[in-house]
Design an enzyme around this catalytic site. Structure first.
Site, short mmCIF file in Angstrom:
data_model
loop_
_atom_site.label_atom_id
_atom_site.label_comp_id
_atom_site.label_asym_id
_atom_site.label_seq_id
_atom_site.Cartn_x
_atom_site.Cartn_y
_atom_site.Cartn_z
CD GLU A 93 -2.59 -1.33 2.57
OE1 GLU A 93 -2.06 -0.85 3.60
OE2 GLU A 93 -3.63 -2.00 2.60
N GLY A 116 1.89 4.91 -0.41
CA GLY A 116 1.19 6.19 -0.57
C GLY A 116 2.23 7.24 -0.89
CB CYS A 135 -0.94 33.17 15.45
SG CYS A 135 -1.47 34.50 14.41
#
Ligand code: PLP
Length: 977
Positions: free
Chosen positions: A326, A328, A407
């Site tokens: 799998e 990614g 911030c």
């Protein structure tokens, strides 16, 4: 070796100090783009400017703005192909959607023949929207909701990876109910943790994923799956970590999984092993974020893994399963860069003669959280020019920290990198390998917007040839919430690239391209970025010539929704003009106190709404609310032939007929999408899309405040009063909440829905109404015991008697529904409405039911429709009340009850209670009894019966000697599964 909590983690671990490496000694070194780090089609041209897939980064920034994700499609697809080849079968490569997914990427993955690993309803919905073949979808997740499991089964996904005992039971039940046998893998926790710089073979299993091998849970999970006829186990799954650079971890994992196979054969026989034909070893294949990362090529790594499994199986005398993976990051990561513009540069003295250069860019942790979260390292370069600006000579490299605009002092994009001392505001920086876990983990912190768009470019290739290359830009630009019509879907699906322009956008604006669809033109970024470009005339003959005289709009009210509408009208004038075919001009805004609105153009403000309505305007948008004096103003407007757009549910529910008649008489439009369920397009589908069908039922959650309170009571067990207090504190309930909690608001909406659905005038006073004020914590607990939950529903039904007579029932009251019901999963302040029609079947409408921006979206949609009608000379749909069905009183409406009784614990009680039901002609569907010392708890659920008969039954039962107390009485909807 570094210790960290076990489980997937999307980054390597780097010691801070060596992130930047040695200082570059030449400007050439400072500007170098290491091929293993940067997208394959990225190069620095002789003019010093970087090209991605042949496209000048300055042009990309100019066209789309920054920060900008730029993905090289060719690179992405090539990596798909390499993994497909390495695994010897593309379907065995399950691209991990969590790394990055949008519908366009799902299409690329499908086109390359790969499978898709999704781990949420949202990712599944995106895949479905891209028409990804469901049999090649694998559904992951450690806490898949019931709705997600249901959706996965309904979609027909190829595999579900089981992660808990609960899930086995839930999925088995759902699959059985759907009459299917769902193929599954069991996720095994093998006690291996592997990351770039560490590998722990005996890692503790203190993590949330999978079934532990060591404890015997994995073997037990297999037993339970084998005992579930609606599930078919086809293999085992294990995922050991991320950014893995060698096969050691996979080797231990494979050995342990094969060991489990051997044990399973002993316990269940060789047939099971034949059936377990796949071992999925998860993802985790590493990539080069900096030139110091050296992952092996996929083919090498996967060949080694396959060899390890082969040997292990030979040793255990087992047939060799197919190996799936799998990846990614390894597919999505390397082909994408993020472009930022430098805003400020600051040298901060650290003491003892040292200083640090802070380079602030226009994105930050909202587009890349990996640095803040994991201390991830990245390669960052000046890309809009060369460091020496084409003047070979000394350029000083300064150790710099690239920071964002948020911030938060942890808002660091690249902790340490070398940048030229000539760097200046306005320069473009690019950060490499940001394709995985950046956009997908992005946030809109500080209201930093995220938005996606893709575009194909015709480019000059580095080799001098003219080629078609594709790169796609995902730009953080503006927040766009899209509520929508989703059939058993998720809002997220619509959030993801609904605005995709299509691979033809850029050259589509050139008239020589011939046919150009309106959609492409409306969404085309190039158009919007070329002032004066306008709409090409005769482009495919789709877009009509623009009318010069404006459509003039009066806005009444400037509260939460009104101010948002004003903002959109004032700021989006060009876009609106393109959509309408004429300029849309805000002619005036009526507010109670003009001096309270310094943010608005003062010349537009007036306190005299009546005068504004009567002035020279074409459309009146009313967002004040209440009945009078608004009713008078709107009637005046309509009688003068001015179209009206309103969100005033109370007014429509009481006087909708009168307003519609005035509109009909003068030929004006009356639109009111915003009056029910905020942003969700619901009234237009009822009024137009389903106009040819026969609607039998509209049922939904149409009040966010009460839904928030009931959801919170359900999850916390708290009382109504406590929860209402909390809802008021959080701003979900008004200081005077009676309109919401007593059901008035929902009743108005039910009247509007029933009128449209059944072509009959239904007013708020026709709607039976009960609020949630009387709901107790024990009602909620009683529902929970039955695996149900309590919702305040608006229910509008077409009721047909035995003799074929039809009537309309419209009601609002609390209802117990099964937790598996689609409406049960609608939490918090969201709205959802379920529509049943004879031909269309079941439809679900879901989204944000309130709030300034969502509601303004609905208002603007109506405004565009009304304005288009003005320009084109047409009319929107008129009121349709031709059916004029009678409204059925609540007492005669068939409902079902749930009754919970505290009764004496002695023989014969049940018979006495049952007799009362029988006497009122109410038949019992289910009875449950629970003993508690000298008393017993009796729970009765009835079949459908007239509401009055049920009420009378409860009344009489409460008087029986054997009944100590009627603990709870509530209507029920939906069948228990
Ligand atoms: N599969 C599973 C089960 C995962 O948990 C992950 C990442 O968390 C992946 C695949 C994808 O990992 P990567 O992107 O590192 O290849």
């Amino acid at each position: 070796m570094c210790a960290h909590p076990a489980g997937p983690r999307h980054a390597e671990v780097y010691p801070h100090a060596d992130q930047a490496g040695f200082p570059p000694s030449t400007s050439e070194e400072l500007d170098r783009l290491y091929p293993k780090v940067w997208p394959r089609n990225t190069y620095r041209a002789p003019d010093g400017v970087v090209r991605i897939a042949g496209v000048d980064v300055r042009e990309l920034a100019r066209t789309y703005g920054t920060p900008l994700f730029v993905i090289d499609e060719v690179d992405f697809k090539a990596r798909c192909a390499e993994y497909a080849e390495a695994f010897e079968d593309p379907a065995l490569v399950h691209y991990a959607a969590k790394a990055f997914l949008c519908t366009e990427v799902a299409r690329w993955v499908a086109e390359k023949g790969l499978s898709l690993d999704v781990c949420s309803g949202g990712e599944l919905a995106v895949a479905q929207r891209a028409q990804f073949p469901p049999e090649r979808i694998t559904f992951h997740g450690n806490n898949k909701s019931l709705a997600e499991l249901e959706a996965a089964v309904e979609a027909g996904v190829g595999l579900v990876v089981l992660d808990s005992y609960y899930e086995i039971a839930r999925l088995a039940e759902i699959a059985q109910r759907h009459g299917v046998v769902q193929q599954v893998l069991v996720r095994v926790t093998v006690g291996v943790e592997a990351h770039t710089h560490e590998f722990i073979a005996t890692a503790h299993e203190d993590q949330k994923f999978g079934f532990s091998l060591a404890s015997g849970d994995a073997a037990e999970a297999v037993r339970r799956v084998l005992n579930s006829p609606s599930l078919k186990l086809v293999g085992l799954h294990s995922h050991i970590g991320s950014q893995i650079f060698d096969t050691d971890g996979f080797e231990v994992a494979a050995r342990r999984v094969v060991g489990l196979l051997a044990e399973l054969r002993k316990e269940h026989g060789p047939e099971l092993i034949e059936q377990l034909s796949v071992i999925d070893l998860g993802g985790g294949f590493g990539i080069s974020y900096t030139d110091r990362d050296n992952p092996p090529p996929p083919a090498q790594m996967i060949t080694q893994i396959r060899e390890i499994v082969r040997k292990e199986c030979a040793f255990a005398d087992l047939p060799v399963p197919r190996i799936a993976g799998e990846p990614g990051r390894a597919i999505a990561g390397p082909g994408t860069v993020t472009l930022y513009e430098v805003g400020t540069i600051k040298d901060v003295t650290l003491g003892e003669g040292t200083s640090r250069r802070y380079v602030s860019v226009d994105g930050g942790m909202s587009d890349n959280i990996r640095t803040a979260l994991y201390d991830a390292a990245y390669d960052c370069r000046l890309v809009s020019r060369s460091s020496d600006d084409g003047q070979p000579g000394e350029v000083k490299a300064v150790l710099s920290r690239v920071v964002g605009k948020h911030c938060e002092s942890g808002d660091i994009v690249v902790r340490d990198c070398w940048l030229p001392d000539t760097l200046a505001p306005g320069d473009l920086l690019a950060v490499a390998a940001t394709g995985a876990y950046c956009y997908s983990m992005a946030s809109n912190y500080n209201k930093q917007p995220l938005w996606s768009r893709s575009v194909t470019e015709i480019t000059d290739c580095c080799c001098g040839e003219r080629r078609t290359r594709t790169c796609s830009a995902w730009r953080c630009r503006e927040a766009r919430m899209v509520g929508g019509v989703v059939k058993r879907g998720w809002l997220d699906a619509l959030l993801c690239d609904t605005d995709r322009v299509g691979p033809t956008s850029r050259h589509a604006v050139r008239p020589r391209q011939g046919r150009v669809s309106r959609k492409v033109l409306e969404g085309c970024p190039a158009l919007r970025h070329r002032p004066g470009a306008g709409v090409p005339q005769g482009a495919g003959g789709v877009v009509s010539e623009r009318r010069e005289s404006p459509v003039r709009v009066a806005l009444l009210g400037c509260g939460t929704v009104g101010s948002e509408v004003a903002r959109l009208l004032l700021n989006g004038a060009d876009e609106l003009a393109a959509r309408v075919g004429a300029p849309v001009e805000l002619a005036g805004i009526a507010v109670r106190r003009p001096d309270k609105h310094p943010e608005l153009p003062q010349q537009l403000l007036t306190a005299d709404a009546g005068e504004l309505v009567e002035s020279d305007v074409d459309i009146v948008v009313e967002l004040i609310g209440g009945i009078e004096p608004v009713r008078g103003w709107l009637l005046t407007a309509l009688r003068q032939g001015k179209s009206v757009v309103t969100g005033n549910k109370a007014l429509l529910a009481e006087h909708g007929g009168e307003l519609s008649e005035a509109a009909n008489d003068s030929g004006a439009d009356l639109y009111y999408e915003a009056s029910v369920a905020g942003a969700i397009p619901l009234l237009r589908p009822l009024r137009e899309s389903l106009a040819g069908d026969r609607i039998t039922r509209v049922m939904g959650i149409v009040n966010g405040t009460t839904n928030f309170i009931l959801s919170a009571m359900d999850s916390t067990g708290a009382s109504y009063a406590e929860t209402l207090e909390e809802a008021t504190r959080l701003g979900y309930a008004e200081a005077d909440p009676s309109a919401d909690v007593e059901g008035y608001d929902a009743a108005s909406k039910a009247a509007i829905l029933a009128s449209l659905a059944f072509h009959t005038r239904v007013t708020a006073s026709d709607v039976y109404r009960e609020g949630i004020v009387g709901i107790t914590a024990s009602d909620i607990a009683a529902a929970k015991r039955l695996n149900r939950t309590v919702k305040l529903l608006a229910i509008c039904e077409r009721v047909t008697d035995e003799d074929g007579t039809e009537s309309v029932s419209a009601r609002v009251h609390p209802v117990m529904i099964p937790r598996t019901h689609q409406l049960a999963g609608v939490g918090g302040a969201f709205n959802a409405v379920y529509v049943e029609a004879e031909a269309a079947g079941e439809l679900m409408f879901y989204g944000q039911g309130a709030g300034g921006a969502p509601t303004a979206s609905a208002v603007l949609g109506d405004l565009v429709a009304a304005a288009r009608n003005r320009v084109a000379g047409g009319r929107g749909p008129r009121e349709s009340a031709h059916a004029a069905l009678p409204v059925r009183p609540m007492g005669q409406t068939p409902t079902r009850y749930h009754i919970s009784l505290d009764v004496a614990d002695r023989p014969g009680v049940l018979a006495q209670v049952a007799q009362v039901f029988a006497a009122h002609g109410v038949s019992i569907a289910a009875v449950r009894q629970r003993d508690e010392r000298s008393t017993a708890r009796l729970v009765v659920v009835t079949h459908l019966a007239p509401d009055a008969a049920l009420e009378a039954t409860v009344n009489e039962i409460s008087k029986l000697d054997v009944v100590r107390e009627v603990l709870s009485v509530m209507r029920v909807e939906g069948e228990d599964s």
